[in-house]
Design an enzyme around this catalytic site. Structure first.
Site, PDB file in Angstrom:
ATOM      1  N   ILE A   1      53.539  58.440  48.637  1.00  0.00           N
ATOM      2  CA  ILE A   1      54.354  57.223  48.555  1.00  0.00           C
ATOM      3  C   ILE A   1      55.531  57.500  47.633  1.00  0.00           C
ATOM      4  O   ILE A   1      55.364  58.084  46.554  1.00  0.00           O
ATOM      5  CB  ILE A   1      53.502  56.058  48.041  1.00  0.00           C
ATOM      6  CG1 ILE A   1      52.460  55.766  49.123  1.00  0.00           C
ATOM      7  CG2 ILE A   1      54.380  54.848  47.708  1.00  0.00           C
ATOM      8  CD1 ILE A   1      51.930  54.376  49.171  1.00  0.00           C
TER       9      ILE A   1
ATOM     10  N   HIS B   1      57.420  57.722  61.769  1.00  0.00           N
ATOM     11  CA  HIS B   1      56.149  57.027  61.561  1.00  0.00           C
ATOM     12  C   HIS B   1      55.445  56.901  62.911  1.00  0.00           C
ATOM     13  O   HIS B   1      56.078  56.534  63.905  1.00  0.00           O
ATOM     14  CB  HIS B   1      56.404  55.643  60.948  1.00  0.00           C
ATOM     15  CG  HIS B   1      55.149  54.933  60.600  1.00  0.00           C
ATOM     16  ND1 HIS B   1      54.362  55.305  59.533  1.00  0.00           N
ATOM     17  CD2 HIS B   1      54.502  53.904  61.197  1.00  0.00           C
ATOM     18  CE1 HIS B   1      53.297  54.513  59.475  1.00  0.00           C
ATOM     19  NE2 HIS B   1      53.359  53.660  60.474  1.00  0.00           N
TER      20      HIS B   1
ATOM     21  N   GLU C   1      61.156  49.647  50.979  1.00  0.00           N
ATOM     22  CA  GLU C   1      59.877  49.134  51.478  1.00  0.00           C
ATOM     23  C   GLU C   1      59.188  50.211  52.304  1.00  0.00           C
ATOM     24  O   GLU C   1      59.845  50.891  53.092  1.00  0.00           O
ATOM     25  CB  GLU C   1      60.111  47.907  52.365  1.00  0.00           C
ATOM     26  CG  GLU C   1      60.751  46.733  51.651  1.00  0.00           C
ATOM     27  CD  GLU C   1      59.890  46.205  50.508  1.00  0.00           C
ATOM     28  OE1 GLU C   1      58.683  46.043  50.710  1.00  0.00           O
ATOM     29  OE2 GLU C   1      60.441  45.988  49.413  1.00  0.00           O
TER      30      GLU C   1
HETATM   31  C1  GAR Z   1      53.086  62.868  62.170  1.00  0.00           C
HETATM   32  O1  GAR Z   1      52.311  62.252  63.166  1.00  0.00           O
HETATM   33  C2  GAR Z   1      53.934  61.827  61.445  1.00  0.00           C
HETATM   34  O2  GAR Z   1      54.394  60.806  62.285  1.00  0.00           O
HETATM   35  C3  GAR Z   1      52.934  61.301  60.447  1.00  0.00           C
HETATM   36  O3  GAR Z   1      52.267  62.446  59.992  1.00  0.00           O
HETATM   37  C4  GAR Z   1      52.201  63.424  61.050  1.00  0.00           C
HETATM   38  C5  GAR Z   1      52.697  64.750  60.522  1.00  0.00           C
HETATM   39  O4  GAR Z   1      52.482  65.765  61.465  1.00  0.00           O
HETATM   40  N1  GAR Z   1      53.585  60.605  59.386  1.00  0.00           N
HETATM   41  C6  GAR Z   1      53.054  59.555  58.761  1.00  0.00           C
HETATM   42  O5  GAR Z   1      51.949  59.126  59.015  1.00  0.00           O
HETATM   43  C7  GAR Z   1      53.927  58.963  57.678  1.00  0.00           C
HETATM   44  N2  GAR Z   1      53.361  57.746  57.177  1.00  0.00           N
HETATM   45  P1  GAR Z   1      53.270  67.146  61.353  1.00  0.00           P
HETATM   46  O6  GAR Z   1      53.047  67.689  59.936  1.00  0.00           O
HETATM   47  O7  GAR Z   1      52.586  68.020  62.374  1.00  0.00           O
HETATM   48  O8  GAR Z   1      54.714  66.891  61.650  1.00  0.00           O
END
Ligand code: GAR
Length: 195
Positions: free
Chosen positions: A92, A109, A143
């Site tokens: 965060i 996201h 936010e």
């Molecule tokens: C992805 O699905 C991204 O959207 C998510 O983490 C994953 C990272 O995958 N992000 C969140 O949840 C942010 N709150 P990656 O390391 O293979 O790109």
């Protein structure tokens, strides 16, 4: 040429797609991949693609978020980025960090925002009985998982989906959406993209 810093926490599959996209007549190039742990698998992949890497381990800052963020900022700003991409960066960030990069920081996201800010997005979409899920790229504002939406992509929810099967389907779309949005953003175009 715009300079792009990418922040990751894990495997960095979105980061890889962003880096791969920044070639040829693309208006930006990667200048740094930064993780909050030396163990983030994406660091090795970034190094193999010839991108500078660094890490700032949040565990060394024991609850002092501002000290952690000051260190992040100093490592990021040393590379003089024009654009910051959060790509699965799972810490965060406080307004102190976010305001420093206001108007030039993007986040991806794994939900159709404004639905399901925060964690466990796929499980929550399934539990709600939704018929579609997807992903969003937005400008990061103070936010959590909020800020002007720059692009969204939908996927259908199939009978029998689990959080894992749905996450895999959404991730494929993330890999298309994030590079598409980054390119337009780097061109100075904030018009929303629907994939
Ligand atoms: C992805 O699905 C991204 O959207 C998510 O983490 C994953 C990272 O995958 N992000 C969140 O949840 C942010 N709150 P990656 O390391 O293979 O790109």
């Amino acid at each position: 040429m715009k300079r792009v810093a990418i922040l990751i926490s894990g495997g960095g599959s979105n980061m890889v797609k962003l880096v791969e996209s920044m070639t040829g007549d693309h208006p930006a190039r990667p200048c740094l991949v930064l993780a909050n742990s030396e163990d983030a698998g994406g660091l090795k992949k970034a190094g193999e693609m010839g991108v500078a890497t660094a890490w700032v381990d949040h565990k060394h800052f024991k609850g002092d978020r501002e000290a952690f963020e000051k260190q992040l900022i100093s490592v990021v700003d040393a590379q003089k980025p024009d654009i910051i991409c959060l790509a699965g960066f799972m810490r965060i960030l406080t307004p102190f960090f976010i305001n420093h990069y206001e108007g030039r920081m993007l986040n991806i996201h794994p939900s159709l925002l404004p639905k399901y800010r925060g964690l466990h997005t796929h499980k929550r979409a399934l539990e709600a009985g939704d018929t579609e899920a997807g992903c969003t790229v937005h400008e990061a504002t103070a936010e959590l998982d909020d800020g002007p939406i720059l692009g969204q992509a939908q996927v259908p929810i199939e009978p029998g989906d689990t959080p894992e099967t749905l996450a895999a389907r959404v991730l494929k779309k993330e890999h298309q959406l994030y590079p598409a949005v980054l390119r337009r953003f780097a061109e100075g175009n904030r018009k929303r993209i629907e994939l």
